[in-house]
Motif scaffolding. Structure first.
Motif, mmCIF file in Angstrom:
data_model
loop_
_atom_site.group_PDB
_atom_site.id
_atom_site.type_symbol
_atom_site.label_atom_id
_atom_site.label_comp_id
_atom_site.label_asym_id
_atom_site.label_seq_id
_atom_site.Cartn_x
_atom_site.Cartn_y
_atom_site.Cartn_z
ATOM 1 N N ALA A 21 0.833 -1.211 0.000
ATOM 2 C CA ALA A 21 0.000 0.000 0.000
ATOM 3 C C ALA A 21 0.868 1.263 0.000
ATOM 4 C CB ALA A 21 -0.944 0.001 1.199
ATOM 5 N N ALA A 22 1.944 1.251 0.783
ATOM 6 C CA ALA A 22 2.864 2.395 0.811
ATOM 7 C C ALA A 22 3.540 2.576 -0.545
ATOM 8 C CB ALA A 22 3.903 2.219 1.916
ATOM 9 N N ARG A 23 3.890 1.461 -1.197
ATOM 10 C CA ARG A 23 4.507 1.518 -2.529
ATOM 11 C C ARG A 23 3.533 2.123 -3.539
ATOM 12 N NH1 ARG A 23 9.073 2.297 -4.274
ATOM 13 N NH2 ARG A 23 7.929 3.795 -5.445
ATOM 14 N N LEU A 24 2.287 1.641 -3.536
ATOM 15 C CA LEU A 24 1.269 2.206 -4.428
ATOM 16 C C LEU A 24 1.057 3.686 -4.138
ATOM 17 C CD1 LEU A 24 -1.547 -0.515 -4.539
ATOM 18 C CD2 LEU A 24 -0.085 0.224 -6.415
ATOM 19 N N GLY A 25 0.945 4.003 -2.859
ATOM 20 C CA GLY A 25 0.729 5.398 -2.471
ATOM 21 C C GLY A 25 1.855 6.302 -2.937
ATOM 22 N N GLN A 26 3.087 5.850 -2.770
ATOM 23 C CA GLN A 26 4.223 6.658 -3.211
ATOM 24 C C GLN A 26 4.153 6.914 -4.716
ATOM 25 O OE1 GLN A 26 8.105 5.046 -2.283
ATOM 26 N NE2 GLN A 26 9.159 6.700 -3.317
ATOM 27 N N SER A 27 3.856 5.882 -5.474
ATOM 28 C CA SER A 27 3.775 6.044 -6.934
ATOM 29 C C SER A 27 2.630 6.958 -7.337
ATOM 30 C CB SER A 27 3.583 4.685 -7.613
ATOM 31 O OG SER A 27 4.690 3.858 -7.422
ATOM 32 N N ILE A 28 1.484 6.783 -6.711
ATOM 33 C CA ILE A 28 0.313 7.604 -7.063
ATOM 34 C C ILE A 28 0.571 9.067 -6.749
ATOM 35 C CG2 ILE A 28 -2.102 8.067 -6.478
ATOM 36 C CD1 ILE A 28 -2.371 4.930 -6.239
ATOM 37 N N VAL A 29 1.156 9.336 -5.579
ATOM 38 C CA VAL A 29 1.494 10.726 -5.246
ATOM 39 C C VAL A 29 2.487 11.266 -6.272
ATOM 40 C CG1 VAL A 29 2.623 12.225 -3.536
ATOM 41 C CG2 VAL A 29 0.981 10.490 -2.788
ATOM 42 N N HIS A 30 3.440 10.437 -6.677
ATOM 43 C CA HIS A 30 4.420 10.847 -7.685
ATOM 44 C C HIS A 30 3.729 11.209 -8.999
ATOM 45 C CE1 HIS A 30 8.915 10.178 -8.649
ATOM 46 N NE2 HIS A 30 8.434 11.111 -9.419
ATOM 47 N N LEU A 31 2.715 10.444 -9.380
ATOM 48 C CA LEU A 31 2.003 10.695 -10.633
ATOM 49 C C LEU A 31 1.137 11.953 -10.574
ATOM 50 C CD1 LEU A 31 0.858 7.056 -11.447
ATOM 51 C CD2 LEU A 31 2.621 8.373 -12.644
ATOM 52 N N VAL A 32 0.621 12.253 -9.401
ATOM 53 C CA VAL A 32 -0.352 13.333 -9.255
ATOM 54 C C VAL A 32 0.295 14.708 -9.103
ATOM 55 C CG1 VAL A 32 -2.165 14.232 -7.740
ATOM 56 C CG2 VAL A 32 -2.121 11.820 -8.329
#
Length: 137
Positions: A93-104
């Motif tokens: 979940a932290a990995r997904l969150g980091q990537s999503i924040v990076h994309l946004v």
């Protein structure tokens, strides 16, 4: 399946999703005439902001796979998933969150959020490494 296997499969799948997004974005740029040629810089600096963020998010996942995926693979291979199962979903979940924040966003707040999410992953992996050392030494 156990949480470690699902977490590892999720991580690998997420890398593939980001890679597909990157390939699709670059194909769109080329086919629409917004980018000439077929050579793209590996850091994404030669494409619009979204392309650069996708490039960096995907590359960051690959860069972190060596220690996250490596420890999960070690736990799976040595029948030590009892050590990793409890936090595998949180790490994913932290990995997904980091990537999503990076994309946004690339705002200062987003950068700080990404760093906190990275620290969560790093801390979990350090904990796992200590537990694996304790088991095998």
């Amino acid at each position: 399946m156990n949480a470690s296997i699902i977490g590892l499969l999720g991580y690998i799948s997420w890398i593939l999703v980001l890679l597909l997004a990157l390939a699709s974005y670059r194909t769109y740029l080329t086919q629409s005439g917004k980018f000439e040629g077929l050579k793209f810089k590996s850091d994404g600096s030669d494409v619009p902001d979204l392309g650069a963020r996708i490039t960096r998010a995907q590359a960051n996942c690959v860069e972190c796979f060596s220690f996250i995926g490596g420890v999960l693979l070690l736990a799976i291979a040595t029948d030590s998933t009892a050590i990793t199962n409890g936090l595998a979903y949180i790490l994913f979940a932290a990995r997904l969150g980091q990537s999503i924040v990076h994309l946004v966003s690339t705002s200062n707040l987003a950068i700080q959020a990404r760093f906190v999410l990275f620290l969560v992953q790093f801390g979990i992996v350090i904990y796992w490494v200590v537990k694996l050392f304790e088991k095998f030494l």
